[in-house]
Design an enzyme around this catalytic site. Structure first.
Site, mmCIF file in Angstrom:
data_model
loop_
_atom_site.group_PDB
_atom_site.id
_atom_site.type_symbol
_atom_site.label_atom_id
_atom_site.label_comp_id
_atom_site.label_asym_id
_atom_site.label_seq_id
_atom_site.Cartn_x
_atom_site.Cartn_y
_atom_site.Cartn_z
ATOM 1 C CG ASP A 172 49.865 64.455 52.167
ATOM 2 O OD1 ASP A 172 51.076 64.477 51.867
ATOM 3 O OD2 ASP A 172 48.947 64.690 51.361
ATOM 4 C CD GLU A 229 53.109 67.610 51.981
ATOM 5 O OE1 GLU A 229 53.536 67.401 50.850
ATOM 6 O OE2 GLU A 229 51.945 67.924 52.194
#
Lengths: 444, 591
Positions: B238, B280
């Site tokens: 992330d 991401e």
């Protein structure tokens, strides 16, 4: 006498049936082949011919085979001495020959097949003709090239090739790159260009948007999903960039009141002629003439330059990297001297603005009047005209600053449309007439 | 506030520390190991991913919140549906101020979801069915409740003193943008305990880790190893662009960030082959490809990355009835290294992000898809697929067909396979995180708890309510969206070209038609999508495939042979076709 002379009778029957043949209304009593140059000998054979008719000269590529394959049946011109002659643009094999000749920079009896400087042509590409073209014929090679063959043979400089070369020389982003040419001494016979694979005509883009609007009759043009204004804005930018590139490559000038007077006189003359044929135009005569005269009231000097000359939504292609302008031939019906002259870039703007109006109206033609849809169509036109002009003004002078001249040019174009629709598509006559009514009433 | 931890003691939060002040953290040896998924090195290139929120899927213990055991009980359903890999958003210990992305202990499971042992069980059961599992790992920051941060703020000289980015003033790195513009005014927040500012690219309760410190890098790589040892199949990393900071830059995509990712990749390649890293990075494709790493090496950073800009453009293209929003973004998408794959999606647990569109496009998307102001969030739209498409079945099918056939591995979002709705009256992004609808029974079959205890109310409106929209009803209806989706996944799985194949857009003169070829060895697939609500014709140049026959993939019908002329197809409004181009064979009647 050429080797195609025995084909004359067959050509006499065949020629008037062709879409691109301009002399349909005249009595065609004689066709002669001025030149016939063999480009490929054997079976099949390929001959380049120039036909002379009372309507002028035409370029024709003739194929000859002992036996015509079934899929070429529709291209047959006639049979002489056990050979079948046919229009060769449909023949993949023979069209491949043209690309090879260009790639190899070849002279064949006065005809020069040449790549543009620096262009490298890869000849092995499957050829296929483009259907449904009006005045020319094009052949697409693979996904790489498109060869436009001019039907009419006209001596003198060819604005299409000339402007493409000029735009290429300044690195214009908004054209299909010229890659080669077929010329004989005084005549440009064909242009080879980059094929814009996957490109879509502006007309198809715009009408998809209008269709979406018309299906949501209670929503306004700015509210529907298919809004075209973003595209129209970018199109305006692209046209202005092409105009700037043309100035950079070929210069520009200014014309004084005399030239403007002449231009306005030409508008009056066109109006005179159309009025004589189309009585429906009569109610607007005085208003039209007043607008033409107002065009002279604006700036005393008008900027002029080389322009596209026949700009409308069918002459612009949307690609994955933006808009491109194609076909810099100018208005085909206009005399070559006019097509090669410096003119106001507002003519191109006016042409595009008229085209927006057509796109908006086209779904309404032939249907009973529907006030709501008419209002929507006008909103669509107004929104996209503004967006186009906004985009143009980002790059060049805002065309709306020369309102009187722009309005006159638009109306002049609309008068031309009236004549065209009257002669060809009477149902559509209402489109230019309604525009004339609105513009002269000061509504647009 | 807890006192500075004493050596060899336990602090007031119960964290145990070693003699030299280091936190005692669990080891993977303390837990079992799941069996391995079948060996298949490039599985992620053709896999169908399914994003499932543990909290929202199934509640096994009746406390009103979904859990790992509950998810494990539903693996038979997911196997039946045909998904290849589950993507679980974070299930780590967390104060849950950012949906679990604020992790307070990387080696603990959030108690309401279960335990690490429950995760081992889930993973083992998934692998038994050939389903892989990846999860989010937030590398960039921790929760401010993480013991590292607590140690860092109370003991600046201790082993964790330099684990975060501290500063005496809030003026450094001023060129970095503020990402959560709705809630944060600065990337610096003053900590009264330590008397300094700390750096945070996201919420102020999520301090950024200090990657300049080699110990931080080691500690995070050990977190990777912890879960990989247990058997997890990979991580969605992330917020990767933000690991490092440098003055005079926007502090995104910096070279040292890539260097660290190469280290992580090396650990995976050497110690855990077959596992994946998915980046991401909500950036333009030209920047995102950097996260695949060196193309000559086939990619030496992440195996996968999300293609963010494609998704909003799918929606724009259909609304505009023009393929150009899609054609343009794919034309601008660079080639990716041979060992890499895009991840593509229609919807996920976040809002429909509009960061990767122009201002003009964003206004347009708001106007078209977020008619109520409550549908907007940060820079995006908080809706599920079905309500975004006004519950139009044809459009849901068209979008799903595009998702499954465009280049990249598709990621489905739980519940979209049955056309679940959303609840825009719930706070933040909870609109799209309501319980999975299994049956028409109490709590939609999600939980046996008192309905008042459920973590979010189930959708109960007249259109999308669980009484009508649920798995049980749709399994029994052969024409349901669920059965349709399952069939499409089956077709996709049968053709490796969807995952591995090249992508070639086929132009046509009709702007409302998006057609493309996917080609992998002899498998040539032709996909044609009508982006318009009106029936449309299209003429395609298939001359390269002269003589072949398009075989429709969902029904097996042979279409007319490809001849000399452009190939004419007509499609109903929002229709699509998937064909395989095959050699012509005899009719198939008995001899």
């Amino acid at each position: 006498m050429t080797e195609l002379t025995p084909l004359s009778d067959a050509l006499l029957r065949w020629l008037p049936e062709q879409r691109w043949f301009g002399g349909k209304n005249r009595d065609l009593s004689e066709v002669s082949t001025r030149d016939a140059v063999t480009l490929l000998d054997g079976d099949p054979k390929l001959v380049h011919a120039v036909l002379s008719t009372a309507d002028g000269e035409y370029q024709l590529l003739v194929g000859r085979r002992r036996e015509l394959p079934e899929h070429l049946g529709h291209a047959m011109i006639g049979e002489v001495d056990g050979y079948v002659y046919y229009e060769a643009v449909h023949d993949t094999e023979l069209m491949g020959r043209l690309l090879t000749l260009i790639a190899e920079d070849t002279w064949v009896e006065g005809i020069h097949f040449a790549p543009e400087p620096g262009a490298v042509i890869v000849p092995a590409q499957r050829a296929k003709p483009v259907s449904a073209e009006q005045s020319n014929t094009s052949v697409i090679y693979g996904t790489e090239y498109i060869l436009k063959l001019f039907r009419r043979v006209v001596a003198g400089p060819n604005p299409d090739l000339q402007l493409h070369r000029a735009l290429q020389s300044v690195g214009s982003k908004h054209i299909a790159r010229p890659l080669g040419a077929i010329t004989d001494e005084f005549v440009v016979l064909g242009i080879l260009q980059e094929f814009l694979q996957g490109a879509v005509e502006g007309w198809a883009m715009a009408t998809a948007s209008v269709r979406d609007l018309m299906a949501e009759a209670d929503l306004h043009a700015a509210e529907v999903g298919g809004d075209f204004a973003g595209e129209a804005f970018r199109l305006g930018q692209s046209v202005a960039e092409v105009h700037a590139d043309l100035r950079k490559a070929l210069g520009s000038g200014q014309e004084g009141p005399e030239r403007l007077y002449e231009a306005v006189q030409a508008m009056h003359r066109r109006l005179d002629a159309v009025l004589a044929d189309v009585p429906e135009l009569a109610p607007y005569e005085s208003a039209l003439r007043a607008v033409f005269e107002q065009a002279r009231s604006g700036r005393s000097l008008v900027d002029v330059q080389f322009i596209h000359g026949d700009l409308h939504l069918g002459q612009v292609l949307r690609t994955a990297t933006g808009w491109r302008l194609i076909d810099f031939e100018g208005e085909p019906a206009a005399p070559l001297a006019e097509r090669n002259a410096l003119r106001s870039p507002l003519r191109d703007v006016a042409g595009m603005l008229r085209s927006f109006d057509y796109a908006a109206q086209q779904l309404l033609v032939g249907h009973p009047a529907d006030h709501q849809l008419e209002v929507r169509a006008r909103e669509w036109t107004a929104r996209n005209r503004e967006a186009f002009c906004d985009g143009y003004a980002e790059v060049g002078d805002d065309p709306r600053e020369q309102g009187p001249l722009l309005r006159a040019l638009e109306l002049d174009k609309a008068v031309y449309e009236v004549a065209y629709e009257h002669g060809n598509r009477p149902d559509w006559l209402t489109v230019p007439l309604a525009s004339i009514a609105r513009i002269t009433a000061g509504e647009d | 506030m807890p006192d500075a931890p004493q050596t060899g003691t336990t602090d007031v939060l119960g964290n145990e520390f070693t003699e030299d002040g280091h936190l005692v953290e669990p080891s993977s040896d303390d837990f079992g190991t799941a069996r391995q998924a079948p060996r298949e090195p490039e599985w992620y290139k053709s896999a169908v991913f399914y994003e499932v929120l543990v909290r929202a899927f199934a509640d096994s213990n009746g406390d009103g919140t979904g859990d790992l055991r509950g998810l494990a009980e539903k693996l038979d359903y997911l196997e039946w549906l045909g998904v290849d890999c589950l993507w679980l958003p974070p299930f780590y210990a967390s104060p849950l101020r950012d949906g679990g992305y604020d992790i307070s202990d990387f080696r603990q499971v959030l108690p309401e979801f279960g335990t690490v042992d429950d995760f081992v069980y889930l993973l083992d059961q998934a692998h038994r069915r050939g389903i892989r599992v990846i999860t989010d790992l937030v590398l960039n920051h921790t929760s401010d409740a993480h013991a590292w941060f607590q140690a860092s703020r109370t003991d600046p000289q201790g082993p964790y003193g330099d684990f975060y980015v501290w500063s005496d003033d809030d003026s450094r790195y001023s060129d970095a943008r503020i990402i959560f513009v709705d809630t944060e005014t600065s990337n610096w927040t003053f900590d009264p305990v330590r008397g300094q500012f700390y750096w945070h690219r996201f919420f102020s309760h999520q301090p950024d880790l200090n990657y300049e410190n080699p110990e931080v890098q080691e500690a995070m790589i050990d977190v990777l190893r912890f879960w990989l040892d247990i058997g997890i199949d990979g991580f969605r990393l992330d917020a990767v662009p933000y690991l490092f900071e440098e003055e005079g830059t926007n502090c995104e995509n910096l070279p040292r960030t890539h260097e660290f990712l190469r280290r992580c990749r090396k650990v995976v390649d050497v110690e855990y082959p077959g596992r994946v890293l998915l980046a991401e990075a909500n950036q333009w494709p030209a920047d995102v490809v950097e996260y695949f790493g060196d193309a000559d090496a086939g990619g030496d950073e992440c195996h996968m990355a999300f293609h963010f800009p494609l998704m909003p453009r799918l929606f724009m293209a259909v609304r505009r009835e023009s393929r150009f929003p899609i054609s343009e973004i794919l034309a601008q998408t660079p080639e990716i290294p041979s060992g890499c794959q895009w991840g593509i999606f229609l919807r996920n647990h976040d809002e429909l992000t509009l960061e990767m569109v122009t201002d003009e496009e964003r206004d347009y998307m708001y106007a078209e898809y977020a008619k109520d102001p409550r549908m907007k969030a940060n820079i995006g739209i908080r809706r599920r697929l079905a309500p975004l498409l006004e519950n139009d079945r044809n459009q849901q099918e068209l979008f799903t067909a595009m998702l499954l056939s465009l280049p990249g591995s598709p990621v489905l979002y739980y519940g979209d396979e049955i056309g679940m709705g959303d609840n825009i009256w719930l706070g933040d992004r909870d609109a799209v995180r309501t319980p999975m609808q299994w049956t028409p029974d109490r709590n939609a079959g999600f939980s046996r708890c008192d309905p008042n205890r459920i973590y979010l109310p189930v959708i109960g409106d007249a259109t999308y309510g669980y009484q009508g929209i649920n798995v049980e009803a749709q399994i029994n209806n052969s024409s349901s969206l669920l059965n349709w989706t399952r069939r499409m996944l089956e077709v996709r799985t049968a053709h490796k070209a969807f995952g591995f194949g090249t992508y070639t857009e086929l132009g046509s003169t009709n702007p409302s038609m998006l057609a493309y070829l996917r080609r992998w060895n002899d498998d040539v697939l032709l996909c044609v999508n009508n982006l318009s609500r009106f029936p449309q014709p299209v003429e395609l140049d298939l001359s390269e495939y002269h003589g072949l026959v398009p075989l429709e993939l969902t029904g097996g019908v042979r279409f007319p042979r490809i001849g000399d002329l452009p190939y004419l197809l007509t499609l109903p409004g929002h229709g699509f076709y998937w064909f395989q181009l095959v050699p012509e064979t005899e009719g198939g009647e008995a001899p």
